[in-house]
Motif scaffolding. Structure first.
Motif, short mmCIF file in Angstrom:
data_model
loop_
_atom_site.label_atom_id
_atom_site.label_comp_id
_atom_site.label_asym_id
_atom_site.label_seq_id
_atom_site.Cartn_x
_atom_site.Cartn_y
_atom_site.Cartn_z
N HIS A 1 56.09 -3.05 4.30
CA HIS A 1 57.20 -3.71 3.62
C HIS A 1 56.75 -4.51 2.40
O HIS A 1 57.51 -5.34 1.90
CB HIS A 1 57.92 -4.64 4.60
N THR A 2 55.55 -4.27 1.94
CA THR A 2 55.01 -5.11 0.86
C THR A 2 55.78 -4.93 -0.45
O THR A 2 55.71 -5.79 -1.33
CB THR A 2 53.53 -4.79 0.62
N GLY A 3 56.52 -3.84 -0.60
CA GLY A 3 57.28 -3.64 -1.84
C GLY A 3 58.56 -4.44 -1.90
O GLY A 3 59.17 -4.58 -2.98
N GLY B 1 53.24 -8.56 3.79
CA GLY B 1 54.05 -7.54 4.44
C GLY B 1 54.89 -8.19 5.52
O GLY B 1 54.41 -8.50 6.60
N LYS B 2 56.14 -8.44 5.22
CA LYS B 2 57.02 -9.14 6.16
C LYS B 2 57.35 -8.27 7.36
O LYS B 2 57.56 -7.08 7.23
CB LYS B 2 58.33 -9.51 5.44
N THR C 1 68.37 -10.07 3.76
CA THR C 1 68.15 -8.79 3.08
C THR C 1 67.15 -8.97 1.95
O THR C 1 67.16 -9.96 1.22
CB THR C 1 69.46 -8.23 2.52
N TRP C 2 66.29 -7.95 1.81
CA TRP C 2 65.27 -7.91 0.76
C TRP C 2 65.37 -6.57 0.04
O TRP C 2 65.66 -5.54 0.65
CB TRP C 2 63.88 -8.05 1.34
N LEU C 3 65.11 -6.59 -1.28
CA LEU C 3 65.19 -5.39 -2.09
C LEU C 3 63.86 -5.14 -2.80
O LEU C 3 63.08 -6.07 -3.01
CB LEU C 3 66.31 -5.54 -3.15
#
Length: 283
Positions: free
Chosen positions: A177-179, A44-45, A265-267
């Motif tokens: 945010h693990t997804g 989880g960031k 950015t992360w998706l």
């Protein structure tokens, strides 16, 4: 996330190393992908999450006025909006209001509200140091991080796309945010003295593989209203560019590029809509 969770995530990722050579190309590329921002669902960031919602035409029309506004105090002594910001014209059109709304969301302290006419704009406190905008103009270093935050949400698909920001100057919202396991790119904005905005972008190798097309073309489609005239500088793959270095674990998404803290950015979508090339025009 506790240390055991991180160790498990790393173990799971490394278990797949033996399968990579046949599918992923040269060893140097494989090594970069493994040690770059990987698909580690167990981690989880720390970062800030929001939905995109700023059409690219609106952004490129008003981005100079965003810089101008960030150089001024947001509020007057009576907590009304600075007339200098109103004078930029950014609140005179619905498109300008959209851009201003996301700028406030990025910079202003969480749950702080500023009103103008019948409209209210609420901060989400996503950028460290951005909340001081209420009392005074921001230094250029903070302005660049605010611009990176807004840039992260520029996309013509304005509904339903969740984006996570990470970086040394991104405030952790302490959410789950693990997804967000798909690292898209690192964005480094540069506000110019002429109120221009230039952005260096470093896509991840995993993003390019997931899209299945040229990453440069995909990111131009994502961000540019006119290809070659939008101030986007394609800098090559993040993992292989010596100008960018991770601070801590690469999976945390905190990078310094050319000695400047930038924003990643992360998706949660392995193939976002902007991966797809635009349809060919019929002759």
């Amino acid at each position: 996330m506790n240390r055991s969770g991180r160790a498990l995530g790393m173990t799971m990722m490394m278990m797949g190393v033996g399968l990579l050579p046949a599918a992923c190309g040269p060893a140097s590329e494989i090594d970069g992908e493994i040690h770059g921002p990987g698909l580690e669902a167990m981690i989880g960031k720390p970062g800030g999450q929001d939905t995109n919602g700023t059409p690219k035409q609106a952004w490129h029309t008003w981005k100079g006025q965003v810089v101008q506004a960030l150089l001024l105090p947001l509020l007057q002594a009576d907590d009304t909006l600075n007339p200098g910001i109103v004078g930029t014209g950014i609140l005179g059109t619905p498109e300008g209001e959209e851009v201003f709304d996301h700028t406030v969301r990025c910079a202003l302290a969480k749950d702080s509200v500023v009103t103008h006419g019948d409209s209210a704009y609420t901060g989400r406190g996503m950028v460290a140091g951005g909340s001081s905008w209420a009392q005074g103009g921001l230094p250029l270093s903070v302005i660049d991080n605010v611009l990176e935050c807004v840039v992260a949400f520029v996309n013509d698909k304005t509904d339903g796309v969740e984006v996570l920001l990470t970086g040394l100057n991104v405030v952790d919202d302490e959410g789950d945010h693990t997804g967000f396991i798909h690292g898209e790119a690192v964005w480094c904005a540069h506000a110019g003295s002429t109120l221009s905005v230039n952005v260096d972008v470093y896509p991840t190798y995993a993003f390019a593989r997931g899209c299945g097309i040229d990453a440069k073309a995909a990111l131009e489609q994502r961000y540019c209203h006119k290809v070659g005239a939008c101030g986007l500088n394609y800098m090559g793959y993040l993992e292989f560019n010596p100008a960018c270095k991770p601070v801590g674990a690469p999976a945390d998404g905190q990078y310094i590029c050319n000695e400047k803290p930038c924003t990643m950015t992360w998706l949660n979508d392995p193939e976002p809509d902007w991966c797809n090339p635009p349809p060919r025009r019929r002759r």
